[in-house]
Structure formats: structure tokens, C-alpha cells
Design a protein around this motif. Structure first.
Motif, PDB file in Angstrom:
ATOM      1  N   VAL A 503      -1.534   5.465   2.025  1.00  0.00           N
ATOM      2  CA  VAL A 503      -0.649   4.459   2.720  1.00  0.00           C
ATOM      3  C   VAL A 503       0.761   4.983   2.571  1.00  0.00           C
ATOM      4  CG1 VAL A 503       0.059   2.164   2.952  1.00  0.00           C
ATOM      5  CG2 VAL A 503      -2.208   2.387   2.266  1.00  0.00           C
ATOM      6  N   THR A 504       0.937   5.429   1.467  1.00  0.00           N
ATOM      7  CA  THR A 504       2.419   6.061   1.402  1.00  0.00           C
ATOM      8  C   THR A 504       2.796   7.180   2.114  1.00  0.00           C
ATOM      9  OG1 THR A 504       2.486   5.290  -1.205  1.00  0.00           O
ATOM     10  CG2 THR A 504       3.998   6.977  -0.445  1.00  0.00           C
ATOM     11  N   ARG A 505       1.601   8.225   2.326  1.00  0.00           N
ATOM     12  CA  ARG A 505       1.973   9.234   3.163  1.00  0.00           C
ATOM     13  C   ARG A 505       2.063   8.866   4.745  1.00  0.00           C
ATOM     14  NH1 ARG A 505      -1.727  12.529  -0.483  1.00  0.00           N
ATOM     15  NH2 ARG A 505      -3.460  11.402   0.295  1.00  0.00           N
ATOM     16  N   GLU A 506       1.435   8.021   4.997  1.00  0.00           N
ATOM     17  CA  GLU A 506       1.309   7.428   6.499  1.00  0.00           C
ATOM     18  C   GLU A 506       2.489   6.647   6.747  1.00  0.00           C
ATOM     19  OE1 GLU A 506      -1.298   4.734   9.598  1.00  0.00           O
ATOM     20  OE2 GLU A 506      -1.964   5.106   7.915  1.00  0.00           O
ATOM     21  N   ARG A 507       2.981   5.674   5.695  1.00  0.00           N
ATOM     22  CA  ARG A 507       4.008   4.765   6.062  1.00  0.00           C
ATOM     23  C   ARG A 507       5.174   4.757   5.176  1.00  0.00           C
ATOM     24  NH1 ARG A 507       3.010   0.583   9.703  1.00  0.00           N
ATOM     25  NH2 ARG A 507       0.585   0.191   9.911  1.00  0.00           N
ATOM     26  N   GLY A 508       5.090   5.772   4.177  1.00  0.00           N
ATOM     27  CA  GLY A 508       6.240   5.800   3.165  1.00  0.00           C
ATOM     28  C   GLY A 508       6.197   4.751   2.077  1.00  0.00           C
ATOM     29  N   ALA A 509       6.706   5.007   0.690  1.00  0.00           N
ATOM     30  CA  ALA A 509       6.781   4.573  -0.422  1.00  0.00           C
ATOM     31  C   ALA A 509       7.435   3.125  -0.208  1.00  0.00           C
ATOM     32  CB  ALA A 509       6.810   4.980  -1.519  1.00  0.00           C
ATOM     33  N   ASP A 510       8.574   3.044   0.446  1.00  0.00           N
ATOM     34  CA  ASP A 510       9.379   1.770   0.390  1.00  0.00           C
ATOM     35  C   ASP A 510       8.673   0.865   1.637  1.00  0.00           C
ATOM     36  OD1 ASP A 510      11.151   2.763  -1.264  1.00  0.00           O
ATOM     37  OD2 ASP A 510      12.947   3.200   0.216  1.00  0.00           O
ATOM     38  N   ALA A 511       8.182   1.211   2.659  1.00  0.00           N
ATOM     39  CA  ALA A 511       7.417   0.549   3.568  1.00  0.00           C
ATOM     40  C   ALA A 511       6.455  -0.369   2.944  1.00  0.00           C
ATOM     41  CB  ALA A 511       7.024   1.124   4.469  1.00  0.00           C
ATOM     42  N   LEU A 512       5.732   0.221   2.054  1.00  0.00           N
ATOM     43  CA  LEU A 512       4.440  -0.176   1.434  1.00  0.00           C
ATOM     44  C   LEU A 512       5.089  -1.221   0.370  1.00  0.00           C
ATOM     45  CD1 LEU A 512       1.647  -0.694   0.224  1.00  0.00           C
ATOM     46  CD2 LEU A 512       1.964   1.504  -1.047  1.00  0.00           C
ATOM     47  N   ARG A 513       6.204  -0.631  -0.330  1.00  0.00           N
ATOM     48  CA  ARG A 513       6.726  -1.728  -1.564  1.00  0.00           C
ATOM     49  C   ARG A 513       7.255  -3.012  -0.720  1.00  0.00           C
ATOM     50  NH1 ARG A 513       9.106   1.635  -6.169  1.00  0.00           N
ATOM     51  NH2 ARG A 513      10.701  -0.360  -6.385  1.00  0.00           N
ATOM     52  N   PHE A 514       7.956  -3.015   0.380  1.00  0.00           N
ATOM     53  CA  PHE A 514       8.221  -3.844   0.840  1.00  0.00           C
ATOM     54  C   PHE A 514       7.618  -4.878   1.475  1.00  0.00           C
ATOM     55  CE2 PHE A 514      11.065  -6.563   3.411  1.00  0.00           C
ATOM     56  CZ  PHE A 514      12.183  -7.015   2.780  1.00  0.00           C
ATOM     57  N   ALA A 515       6.479  -4.065   1.854  1.00  0.00           N
ATOM     58  CA  ALA A 515       5.044  -5.114   2.765  1.00  0.00           C
ATOM     59  C   ALA A 515       4.258  -5.943   1.482  1.00  0.00           C
ATOM     60  CB  ALA A 515       4.456  -4.130   3.358  1.00  0.00           C
ATOM     61  N   LEU A 516       4.494  -5.353   0.483  1.00  0.00           N
ATOM     62  CA  LEU A 516       4.070  -6.016  -0.857  1.00  0.00           C
ATOM     63  C   LEU A 516       4.418  -7.120  -1.232  1.00  0.00           C
ATOM     64  CD1 LEU A 516       2.462  -3.139  -2.788  1.00  0.00           C
ATOM     65  CD2 LEU A 516       1.156  -4.433  -1.699  1.00  0.00           C
ATOM     66  N   VAL A 517       5.735  -7.334  -1.250  1.00  0.00           N
ATOM     67  CA  VAL A 517       6.414  -8.419  -1.597  1.00  0.00           C
ATOM     68  C   VAL A 517       6.939  -9.447  -0.306  1.00  0.00           C
ATOM     69  CG1 VAL A 517       7.253  -7.265  -3.493  1.00  0.00           C
ATOM     70  CG2 VAL A 517       8.686  -7.447  -1.453  1.00  0.00           C
ATOM     71  N   PHE A 518       6.904  -8.931   0.921  1.00  0.00           N
ATOM     72  CA  PHE A 518       7.445  -9.899   2.061  1.00  0.00           C
ATOM     73  C   PHE A 518       6.385  -9.617   3.296  1.00  0.00           C
ATOM     74  CE2 PHE A 518       9.663 -10.265   6.055  1.00  0.00           C
ATOM     75  CZ  PHE A 518      10.354 -11.488   5.789  1.00  0.00           C
ATOM     76  N   PRO A 519       5.954 -10.663   4.087  1.00  0.00           N
ATOM     77  CA  PRO A 519       6.342 -12.003   3.939  1.00  0.00           C
ATOM     78  C   PRO A 519       5.591 -12.641   2.940  1.00  0.00           C
ATOM     79  CG  PRO A 519       5.278 -11.836   5.773  1.00  0.00           C
ATOM     80  CD  PRO A 519       5.246 -10.377   5.172  1.00  0.00           C
ATOM     81  N   ASN A 520       4.203 -12.160   2.443  1.00  0.00           N
ATOM     82  CA  ASN A 520       3.355 -12.913   1.712  1.00  0.00           C
ATOM     83  C   ASN A 520       3.928 -13.134   0.267  1.00  0.00           C
ATOM     84  OD1 ASN A 520       1.450 -13.161   3.673  1.00  0.00           O
ATOM     85  ND2 ASN A 520       0.778 -11.407   3.217  1.00  0.00           N
ATOM     86  N   PRO A 521       3.756 -14.402  -0.456  1.00  0.00           N
ATOM     87  CA  PRO A 521       4.326 -14.666  -1.513  1.00  0.00           C
ATOM     88  C   PRO A 521       3.681 -13.812  -2.706  1.00  0.00           C
ATOM     89  CG  PRO A 521       4.362 -16.639  -0.554  1.00  0.00           C
ATOM     90  CD  PRO A 521       3.530 -15.842   0.475  1.00  0.00           C
ATOM     91  N   THR A 522       4.330 -13.230  -3.497  1.00  0.00           N
ATOM     92  CA  THR A 522       3.660 -12.042  -4.387  1.00  0.00           C
ATOM     93  C   THR A 522       2.729 -13.060  -5.548  1.00  0.00           C
ATOM     94  OG1 THR A 522       5.717 -12.439  -5.910  1.00  0.00           O
ATOM     95  CG2 THR A 522       5.454 -10.401  -4.481  1.00  0.00           C
ATOM     96  N   ASP A 523       2.948 -14.429  -5.705  1.00  0.00           N
ATOM     97  CA  ASP A 523       1.918 -14.979  -6.683  1.00  0.00           C
ATOM     98  C   ASP A 523       1.009 -15.704  -5.896  1.00  0.00           C
ATOM     99  OD1 ASP A 523       3.691 -16.956  -5.146  1.00  0.00           O
ATOM    100  OD2 ASP A 523       4.168 -18.009  -7.030  1.00  0.00           O
ATOM    101  N   GLU A 524       0.770 -15.569  -4.793  1.00  0.00           N
ATOM    102  CA  GLU A 524      -0.317 -16.127  -3.981  1.00  0.00           C
ATOM    103  C   GLU A 524      -1.300 -15.122  -3.404  1.00  0.00           C
ATOM    104  OE1 GLU A 524       1.066 -18.921  -0.988  1.00  0.00           O
ATOM    105  OE2 GLU A 524       2.389 -20.018  -2.768  1.00  0.00           O
ATOM    106  N   ASP A 525      -2.610 -15.783  -3.494  1.00  0.00           N
ATOM    107  CA  ASP A 525      -3.619 -14.759  -2.845  1.00  0.00           C
ATOM    108  C   ASP A 525      -3.208 -14.564  -1.220  1.00  0.00           C
ATOM    109  OD1 ASP A 525      -4.684 -15.027  -5.140  1.00  0.00           O
ATOM    110  OD2 ASP A 525      -6.507 -15.568  -4.609  1.00  0.00           O
TER     111      ASP A 525
END
Length: 852
Positions: A503-525
Motif C-alpha cells: 500500500v505504501t509503495r502504491e499510495r505513499g506512506a502519508d496517504a496510508l497514515r491519513f486514510a487510517l485516521v480519517f474519516p473513520n474514527p480510530t476507536d471504532e471498527d
């Protein structure tokens, strides 16, 4: 402390979620000037790693159990080496700011010493003991596992009603229901409830165990559920926990042998020879067939019940009496319960406290011995001469009780979690009095998944209070579980998580990081897929473009902004407004990260960058930055934009460190790294609620005039006349002052004002909004335009009809949630309004005599 990932495989996106949250907290703390250490490491994951090595060898046609001990250990160590390289590469690719100089491994020499010391201390305090207890036995892996390693799920089975015939030869017998006929050879009694009148006269009688000829008594015990089956329970003390407890209350019963060996095969003298050696599944089939031929099955009933399976091997666990090592947990749990209740340790989100207390208050002793090869050896040596155990920090060469040298090491190893529960302090050097331990323990934050709340988090709390004598951390943040499109949790075990490296190679580390915290709340499934990644890429592109837009307006040698620009009486509204909006955003980000709400911080930054900075400010200020309003206005706008960009990149940096570092270096800056720049103080920027209020009618006027342009089908490049009837004198003052901006952004000219009693201009589209009423000159109708309107009206009319039918359906209103009904009603109102506006256009076009 970084939760040390198991070397059983590679990291999943779930690991990346937790690491991203931790990195955001660590980077912010570092930028705030706090001495900040984030300790990385790996967990040897004893049983789990051995399972993975076993699987790999099986694919190669090699049986793990057939390997010599040294060869098997070499295979495990080769696996660990391969996967360590891969896991560390994934962590580095994510840009996580861990302190690699402090890297630890739960099998390194320091961890081995800490583990041994903890065992010895607990043993000497009487908190570790060896005893025969009913354990969860994995017959495939041939080891005991803890309650937490058993996964329960409803499965289908057949409930057999068996006839246990009267031993005195009387006709009939007693019916007993079971789903496990293969265990009948371990029966020592038939139990009924003491208040069950059906069997009161039968107490004390004996019956014959089917297929065995052995006689067992009928006894009374309150543990029996009269409503299950026929109300009579076969008692098999060595292979069922309830039966074992019943046997303990009735010492007069026979003491049975194990009838299943460690592989789950029938054994012992109580088992008829024709069944000895059969696997439990095969035995179940054979015995059921033989019971049927003997006429001992009264009836068979389909049955659903909870089956416990080993989390590692996935085979049904076997309750089995076994001699194991245990930790007494109740004394260790008491101080932790008290600490969490007084919020000495805080759990985030708070809703998980109830689950935590429920488990802690009913805690059972922990089985810590494992019958596997890979792990920390249990530090116990048994003396063949005197029969006693020596438990010492250093492996003894002679028995500490009698001096004999005939010592036998305990053959088992410790549960992986017995080392992992020491992580917050052992990873800092305990039991040695290191400077890291003195400075950084107790630690501050633990971020982890709630799935290991009891495996790991609760046990770390207990170890913290028991050994160093303090809370191991002040705050625990539980992330939610990422799920695949099928709703299953992403995990190494299921193999349903994309490799973060891919995913990092395809999208970039920052895109992956931001997608993990937004928009889905990090404390919910929540499900994770291309959508959030696309959104993150678009957001970072928007940020990149804003900086690229700004660079041509920054002359070489421009100094970095030490603070916000000085505001004067003539300061443009958009500059005052942007600084005020930035301040509100900075306050929200600060509050959110302090409250362990990274998604709230990301949401605030996303909205500010996308809407306030890029969509609004840049559009409004472009003319000024191009020099069309004079040098003074240009300098002020440039200073405002540079300040806000600099501080916004700092706020974003903990979430997306790579792109922000790159952009920060492209702008005027002080220092070598954005990562070490000071965290922005929200109160550095001025609060200006008046500017925020005054900007609203400007933005609303532009928005509504643009909407009217679209509805009236005005050509994109055309400039048309417009009017506004302001809602009051203050609104009129603001709009008059900002007339030029509104005309430019809405592409209208001239823009005139209407008094409260002035008639509406003819041939105009109109909208009413909070700031007043706006009118737009309607372009001359064309035949093609009217045809397009007619087609659009037909489509809308069909949707209106379907929506009305849906709302008139009583079943829909009864079944649908209230919010869905409200949304549908609102949708109908909007559709009807659009149809009315189209009718007005068509009527106006017809009256104007549009050309054919």
C-alpha cells in the motif's frame, strides 16, 4: 511503548493504525519540547511462532514433531530472522519515529533475566504454584492454552439420548443426553438435580455404562440443569469442568483415569480394546454406530451449541485434567481495579471500562506453562533425590534442599504473555536500575487494540504494581478493528490484510497514515478500502497545491514568519478571518490529541485546509497576491498566508510527516527539521469572532449566486447582472464593502442592492438565504435549453412519485428508523422545490417566445 508485534508474520493494516496513532502522539510531544522516547521491539510469540513454523514445514513435507530439538529450534530461529527483517522494514516505511537505538526483543538476554526474576519472585511469594487443574488442551499442538486463547462459536451437532440400563436387570433405565458419546467410558456417575421429583426414587441405584459393562451410581447434585435433555447428566470428571467439580463434591465416586491422551485419542483400561487408539472424532462415529446397533440410542436431535476452538490450531479444545504451573491472579488484580476506579490509569474510550472491570472482578488463575519447544524455559529444577523443586535466579548445579546434583529441568516453557506483561518496565532495563527506567517509568501512553485488553493490557497493569510498584502507564487508548469488505477483522491469521509495504509503495506512506485516521474514527471498527485512500491522496494533493500556489508570491530571502502579521484598521476581512479560523482549528487539534481523539484532529485539519484555506481564502486573496490592490495589501496577504501555512504544516506533521516536512522546507523556515520545530500555540493567532461572523454573508452570497448560475444554466464564462436584498443594515454594510470580491467570485456585474420594499427584478431566478434574498438575471431561453429542462423535469417527477409512494407506505414508516424517514421527507421537499423552479423556468421561457 510500541506493542511489540509477534514474529509470526508481517504487520497488518491494523498494526499500522495503532502505530499511526502512537506516532501522532509521540511527534506532538516531541514538538512540544518534552523528552520523548518511543521504544520499539518484537515479541517471540512462542506457541504462535511454533505453529507457523510447523505449517511451513508441513507444506514442504516435513513433520515438525519428527525433527531433533536442535534442528527444530534452528528452523524457528530462521523464521524469526526472516520475519524480523520484514517487520522492521514495514515499520520504517511507515515513517514511525521510534527510537531504534532502544530496540528490544522478548527473547534477548535482558528479557530472559527479567522473566526468570519475575517467576522466582512470584514463586517465593506463593503466587505461582503447580497443580492439577482442568485446562484447555489443544490436542493438535499438544499443549495447554489459556482461556483467552479459546474462541467460542455456535456449531451444529447431534444430541444423542442414550439409555443407561439398570444394573439390577430391571427393564428400562435412565436417559442421558450428550453430544460426546466418545467420553462415556470416563463416566463415574449419573447426576440429577436434588429437587427433580422424576428421579427422587432412583437415587442410589446403579446403571450400566453403555458398551463398557461398568456399574455407576445415580447421585444428586445442584449443578445439574433439570431442563437440559432428560434432566440426567453423565459425570466424566477428567474431561469436563462441571463434571470435575461434581466429582470433587462426591469423594465416594471412583477416581477415573484419562480416557483421552494428549493427541485426543482414546486410551486407558476403562476403554474397550476395540476403541483404544481411535481419534476422538473417529471414535464418536464408531461409538454412535455401535450404540445404535445395541439399541441404546433412544433418539437423536439436531443441536446448536458453543464449541471452543484453539485460536492457533483451530481444533476443538479438550477440557483435560493436567498438572500445570499457574499464577494466582486475584491478589494481583486488586490494586489494578482500585487504580482504574480512581483514574490513576485512564482508559480511552471510557466505554471500555465496564468490560475491563467485568473481567478483572471475575479473574481466574493464569495457566502459564506450555508444552512447546519455543519460549522461555520454566526456571524450575526437580531433584530426583529428595523430590523437591529448586527455583533460583541462576540455574542451580545442585539441589538447594539436599545438595544432590541429580536435577531435572522442568520440560515446559512459559506462556509468551508471561514475558510480554513486563514490557513497560523490562524494555527500559528492569530489573537493572537503568537511567531510562528512572527517567521514563512510569510510561505515559499505551495504544493498542482492545482484542488484547486482557491478554496483555490488564496483565501489564498488574505487573507494574507488583514489581516496580507503580502504574505502568497513565493512559490506555484502544483502537478499533479494521475490517475487510466481508466485515471480518483484518489479521495475520486470516491473511485478509493488504501488506502495508504494498500500500505504501502504491499510495505513499502519508496517504496510508491519513486514510487510517480519517474519516473513520480510530476507536471504532470499520471497513478499510480504496475510498479512504483516495480521499487521503486528494487531501494531500490539495495541500501540495496550496503551497505550490503560494511559492511564486514569496520573494527570495523572505524570512520565516515569527508570528502572525500585525493587524491594523484596514486589514482585509479575509486575512482576519483566516487567522481566526486557523486559531479555532489549532485549538480543536490540540484538544483532540490531548483527549486521544486523532480522527477529530484530522477532521478539523481536513476541513480547514480543504475549505477555509484552499477553497475560500486562496480564491478571495488571489487578486491581492497578484498585486491588484497595492503593495501594502500584498505584503499583508503574503504574511498571513505564510504564517498560516507554516503553522498548519506543523499541526499536520504528526499525522503526515513526509509531505509536511517536504513542503515546510520549500517555504521560508527556521531549523533543520519540521519534526523538531515548536508545536504551535493556538493563542499565538488572534481570536476574531467578528471577522468570522462578517465572512458568513460574503461566502453565502457567492455560494447562492453560483447555485443560481447553475440552475439558470448561465454559460460558465458569461457575466450576468445580480441583485441582493440584504437582511439588515449590518449585512448590507459588509456586502457593500466586499462587493468587488462577490462580483469576481460569482462572475456577476453589476451587483446592485435592493431595499426592503423594492419590487423583485423581472426575468430573474431567486433564492432566499440567511443573509437576505438574491436575484440573478435569467439568460434568454433557447429551444435546446428548454428541451433539456423538460427532460430533467420528467426524471425528477418520476423520483418524486416514487418517493411519495414510499412515504405513503405504512410499512416503510413502521420499519424504517426515524432518521431515515426524516431524511426521505427532506429529500421529497428538495425534489418538489427543484420541480417548481424548473416549472418557473419553463413558464418564463414560453412567455418570452424562445426561438424554435
Amino acid at each position: 511503548m510500541l506493542p511489540p508485534p509477534n514474529v509470526t508474520g508481517v504487520l497488518t493494516l491494523g498494526h499500522m493504525l495503532g502505530d499511526t496513532v502512537m506516532d501522532a502522539l509521540a511527534r506532538r510531544a516531541r514538538m512540544r519540547g518534552l523528552a520523548t522516547v518511543w521504544v520499539p521491539g518484537l515479541d517471540h510469540a512462542g506457541l504462535a511462532t511454533q505453529v507457523e513454523v510447523r505449517r511451513r514445514l508441513a507444506k514442504q513435507g516435513v513433520a515438525f514433531d519428527d525433527l531433533p530439538r536442535e534442528t527444530a529450534l534452528r528452523e524457528i530461529e530462521r523464521w524469526v530472522e526472516e520475519h524480523t527483517t520484514r517487520i522492521l522494514g514495514q515499520t520504517r516505511a511507515g515513517g514511525f519515529s521510534v527510537d531504534w537505538n532502544r530496540f528490544r526483543y522478548t527473547m534477548d538476554p535482558a528479557s530472559q533475566r527479567a522473566t526468570r526474576q519475575v517467576f522466582v519472585e512470584l514463586y517465593r511469594q506463593g503466587l505461582i504454584y503447580r497443580g492439577e487443574r482442568m485446562v484447555n488442551w489443544d490436542p493438535k499442538l499438544r499443549t495447554a492454552i489459556s482461556d483467552l486463547e479459546v474462541v467460542y462459536a455456535e456449531e451444529s451437532a447431534t444430541l444423542l439420548y442414550l439409555s443407561y440400563r439398570w444394573a439390577d436387570g430391571s427393564p428400562g433405565g435412565i436417559e442421558v443426553a450428550t453430544v460426546r458419546p466418545e467420553t462415556i467410558f470416563g463416566d463415574v456417575a449419573i447426576a440429577v438435580h436434588p429437587d427433580d421429583a422424576r428421579y427422587a426414587a432412583q437415587l442410589g441405584r446403579e446403571v450400566i455404562v453403555p458398551l463398557s459393562g461398568r456399574r455407576v451410581p445415580i447421585i444428586a447434585d445442584p449443578a445439574v440443569d433439570p431442563a437440559f435433555g432428560a434432566g440426567a447428566l453423565k459425570v466424566t470428571p477428567r474431561h469436563d469442568l462441571v463434571d470435575h467439580e461434581i466429582g470433587g463434591r462426591h469423594p465416594e465416586l471412583a477416581r477415573p483415569p484419562d480416557i483421552l491422551d494428549e493427541r485426543g485419542r482414546l486410551e486407558s483400561s476403562w476403554v474397550p480394546p476395540e476403541y483404544v487408539g481411535l481419534d476422538r472424532e473417529e471414535a464418536r462415529t464408531r461409538i454412535t454406530e455401535d450404540l445404535g446397533r445395541a439399541g441404546l440410542i433412544v433418539r437423536e436431535v439436531p443441536f446448536r451449541h458453543a464449541v471452543g476452538r484453539s485460536e492457533r490450531s483451530e481444533v476443538p479444545i479438550e477440557p483435560r485434567l493436567s498438572t500445570q504451573w499457574f499464577v494466582r491472579m486475584a491478589p494481583l488484580a486488586a490494586p489494578v481495579i482500585a487504580a482504574v476506579r480512581r483514574h490513576e490509569i485512564r482508559i480511552h474510550p471510557e466505554r471500555w471500562e465496564r468490560t475491563f472491570f467485568r473481567w478483572m472482578e471475575g479473574i481466574q488463575d493464569w495457566c502459564i506453562s506450555r508444552q512447546v519447544l519455543w519460549g522461555h524455559p520454566i526456571p524450575v529444577a526437580h531433584c530426583r533425590a529428595c523430590g523437591k523443586d529448586s527455583v533460583e535466579l541462576e540455574p542451580p548445579s545442585a539441589c538447594v534442599h539436599c545438595g544432590a546434583r541429580d536435577l531435572v529441568p522442568d520440560p515446559d516453557v512459559l506462556d509468551t504473555w508471561f514475558t510480554s506483561w513486563l514490557w513497560p518496565f523490562a524494555a527500559l532495563g528492569w530489573p537493572e536500575p537503568t537511567s531510562d527506567l528512572a527517567h521514563y517509568f512510569p510510561t505515559t501512553v499505551l495504544v493498542t487494540g482492545r482484542d488484547i485488553m486482557f491478554f496483555w493490557v490488564a496483565r501489564m497493569m498488574m505487573a507494574g504494581y507488583q514489581f516496580p510498584g507503580a502504574r505502568p502507564f497513565s493512559d490506555v487508548y484502544f483502537t478499533g478493528m479494521l475490517r475487510d469488505p466481508a466485515g471480518r477483522r483484518m489479521s495475520k491469521h486470516l491473511g485478509n490484510s493488504p501488506d502495508p509495504l504494498d500500500v505504501t509503495r502504491e499510495r505513499g506512506a502519508d496517504a496510508l497514515r491519513f486514510a487510517l485516521v480519517f474519516p473513520n474514527p480510530t476507536d471504532e471498527d470499520g471497513a478499510f478500502g480504496p475510498g479512504p485512500l483516495d480521499g487521503a491522496r486528494n487531501f494531500l494533493t490539495k495541500l501540495w497545491n496550496v503551497v505550490r500556489f503560494a511559492l511564486p508570491f514569496v520573494p527570495e530571502g523572505t524570512p520565516p514568519p515569527p508570528g502572525p502579521p500585525e493587524l491594523g484598521p484596514s486589514t482585509a476581512l479575509e486575512n482576519r478571518w483566516l487567522l481566526a479560523r486557523y486559531r479555532r482549528t489549532a485549538e480543536e487539534v490540540d484538544d483532540a490529541l490531548a483527549a486521544f481523539a486523532p480522527t477529530r484532529a484530522a477532521t478539523a485539519l481536513h476541513g480547514f485546509v480543504w475549505h477555509d484555506l484552499a477553497d475560500r481564502y486562496v480564491e478571495i486573496a488571489k487578486e491581492t497576491l497578484l498585486g491588484h490592490r497595492g503593495d501594502g495589501a500584498l505584503r499583508e496577504a503574503r504574511a498571513t498566508l505564510l504564517y498560516v501555512l507554516d503553522r498548519t504544516l506543523r499541526l499536520l506533521h504528526p499525522l503526515v510527516p513526509h509531505v509536511t516536512e517536504e513542503l515546510w522546507h520549500a517555504l521560508p523556515h527556521d531549523g533543520d527539521l519540521l519534526a523538531l520545530a515548536a508545536w504551535p500555540r493556538p493563542d499565538e493567532a488572534p481570536a476574531d469572532p467578528l471577522a468570522e461572523v462578517e465572512m458568513e454573508p460574503l461566502l453565502e452570497a457567492v455560494r447562492w449566486l453560483r447555485n443560481l448560475r447553475a440552475e439558470e444554466r448561465v454559460e460558465p464564462g458569461a457575466t450576468v447582472r445580480a441583485w441582493i436584498r440584504p437582511a439588515g443594515p449590518e449585512v448590507a454594510r459588509v456586502l457593500e464593502r466586499e462587493r468587488r470580491t462577490i462580483e469576481r467570485l460569482a462572475r456577476v456585474a453589476p451587483l446592485d442592492w435592493l431595499s426592503a420594499d423594492a419590487p423583485a427584478p423581472e426575468r430573474t431566478g431567486t433564492r432566499v438565504a440567511a443573509f437576505g434574498e438574491c436575484f440573478l438575471e435569467r439568460p434568454a431561453a433557447t429551444a435546446a435549453g428548454l428541451d433539456a429542462l423538460e427532460r430533467e423535469r420528467e426524471k425528477l417527477a418520476e423520483i418524486v412519485t416514487r418517493t411519495r409512494d414510499r412515504l405513503s407506505d405504512g410499512g416503510f414508516r413502521a420499519r424504517a428508523p426515524p432518521e431515515v424517514v426524516r431524511e426521505t421527507e427532506e429529500k421529497l421537499r428538495e425534489l418538489e422545490a427543484r420541480v417548481r423552479r424548473i416549472d418557473e423556468h419553463l413558464k418564463a421561457g414560453a412567455s418570452s417566445g424562445s426561438p424554435a
